[in-house]
Design a protein around this motif. Structure first.
Motif, short mmCIF file in Angstrom:
data_model
loop_
_atom_site.label_atom_id
_atom_site.label_comp_id
_atom_site.label_asym_id
_atom_site.label_seq_id
_atom_site.Cartn_x
_atom_site.Cartn_y
_atom_site.Cartn_z
N ASP A 17 42.50 37.36 38.68
CA ASP A 17 43.49 38.00 37.81
C ASP A 17 44.92 37.87 38.33
N VAL A 45 46.08 38.52 32.52
CA VAL A 45 44.75 37.96 32.76
C VAL A 45 44.10 37.53 31.45
N LYS A 48 45.36 34.08 30.64
CA LYS A 48 44.73 33.08 31.50
C LYS A 48 43.33 32.73 31.00
N MET A 49 42.57 33.75 30.66
CA MET A 49 41.21 33.50 30.17
C MET A 49 41.22 32.69 28.88
N LYS A 50 42.07 33.08 27.94
CA LYS A 50 42.13 32.39 26.66
C LYS A 50 42.56 30.93 26.83
N ILE A 65 36.55 38.08 41.03
CA ILE A 65 36.83 38.11 39.60
C ILE A 65 36.34 39.43 39.04
N SER A 69 36.63 39.75 32.91
CA SER A 69 36.92 38.31 32.88
C SER A 69 35.64 37.51 33.01
N TYR A 72 33.79 37.68 29.64
CA TYR A 72 34.47 36.94 28.57
C TYR A 72 34.29 35.44 28.75
N LEU A 73 34.52 34.95 29.95
CA LEU A 73 34.42 33.51 30.19
C LEU A 73 32.98 33.03 30.07
#
Length: 262
Positions: A17, A45, A48-50, A65, A69, A72-73
């Motif tokens: 993050d 964050v 970044k993920m998107k 992590i 996150s 989601y990933l």
């Protein structure tokens, strides 16, 4: 295959993050065919993920992590090797050699020199010498205070002692680095300078050993300048030069809220 690795200088960022950038790789037939850097300084964050999902990244190799996150990933098809520690280039070598595993400590040329292991019953990562440290019992918060003088004798320290927490006081960065390699701490509080290094330099070295250790630092910088100087370190709280009971109480409140999330 597309691979993303969050960076902290030349190393894998200890916290996903807080990373300020990623190395992006494309591989074919056990070789790298394309390599680029993605700067994410100042990004949330979520952004970044998107971005990783939009880039259709297949694999993320990272240090610590957060759960949101990770979920989601993973939901979006990204395979995650988390809690990996070492140089970015060594991680690439290890992955290409088909030796990458979650929780490994990388040495030269991607060789594994150790493994991280989770303590039982806690969202906390201990080094290989501390396996099974917790047996599910309630444990007193343990705070490491690093200061040549003021913090270890001030109203700030007195307030911590009166709040039913355990404190360990050390006067140098070298001793602090040795301590976090051998013991489990919930929080590191460092003075602006600790003799052999600055407080921010100490935190940078500490989180390379214990990525999810919460940290607070005394600083005379303005909030904006402090944010700029400490970006990527994930510092819980900036403390004023003459921190006292008020700041100690606020810091403990922040820490307990974070621990409740785990």
């Amino acid at each position: 295959m597309k691979i993303a690795i969050p960076m902290f200088h030349t190393k894998i960022s200890p916290r996903f993050d807080q990373t300020q950038g990623f190395v992006l790789l494309e591989t074919q037939n056990a070789g790298v065919v394309a390599r680029d850097n993605l700067t994410t300084k100042g990004w949330s964050v979520i952004a970044k993920m998107k971005q990783l999902v939009d880039l259709e990244v297949d694999v993320l190799i990272c240090g610590g992590i957060d759960r949101a996150s990770l979920q989601y990933l993973s939901f979006n098809g990204v395979k995650i090797y988390s809690w990996v520690t070492g140089e970015v280039d060594d991680a690439v070598t290890c992955f290409l050699d088909n030796r990458m595993k979650p929780g490994i400590i990388l040495g030269d040329k991607g060789k594994m020199k150790g493994r991280w292991q989770f303590c039982k019953g806690r969202n906390h990562l201990c080094n290989m010498f501390q396996t099974g440290f917790y047996k599910g019992e309630k444990r007193m918060i343990h705070i490491l205070v690093v200061s040549e003088n003021y913090l270890s004798t001030s109203a700030f320290k007195t307030a911590l002692d009166e709040s039913d927490v355990k404190t360990t006081c050390l006067e140098s960065g070298r001793k602090a680095l040795s301590a976090v390699s051998e013991k489990v701490f919930d929080l590191l509080v460092t003075d602006e300078n600790v003799g052999d290094m600055t407080g921010l330099e100490l935190i940078g070295s500490v989180i390379a050993k214990q990525p999810m250790l919460n940290c607070a630092a005394v600083s005379s910088l303005s909030p904006g300048d402090f944010h700029e100087a400490s970006e990527g370190l994930g510092i819980l709280m900036q403390l004023p030069v003459e921190a006292g009971k008020k700041e100690a109480d606020q810091l403990l409140e922040h820490l307990k809220k974070i621990q409740a999330l785990g």
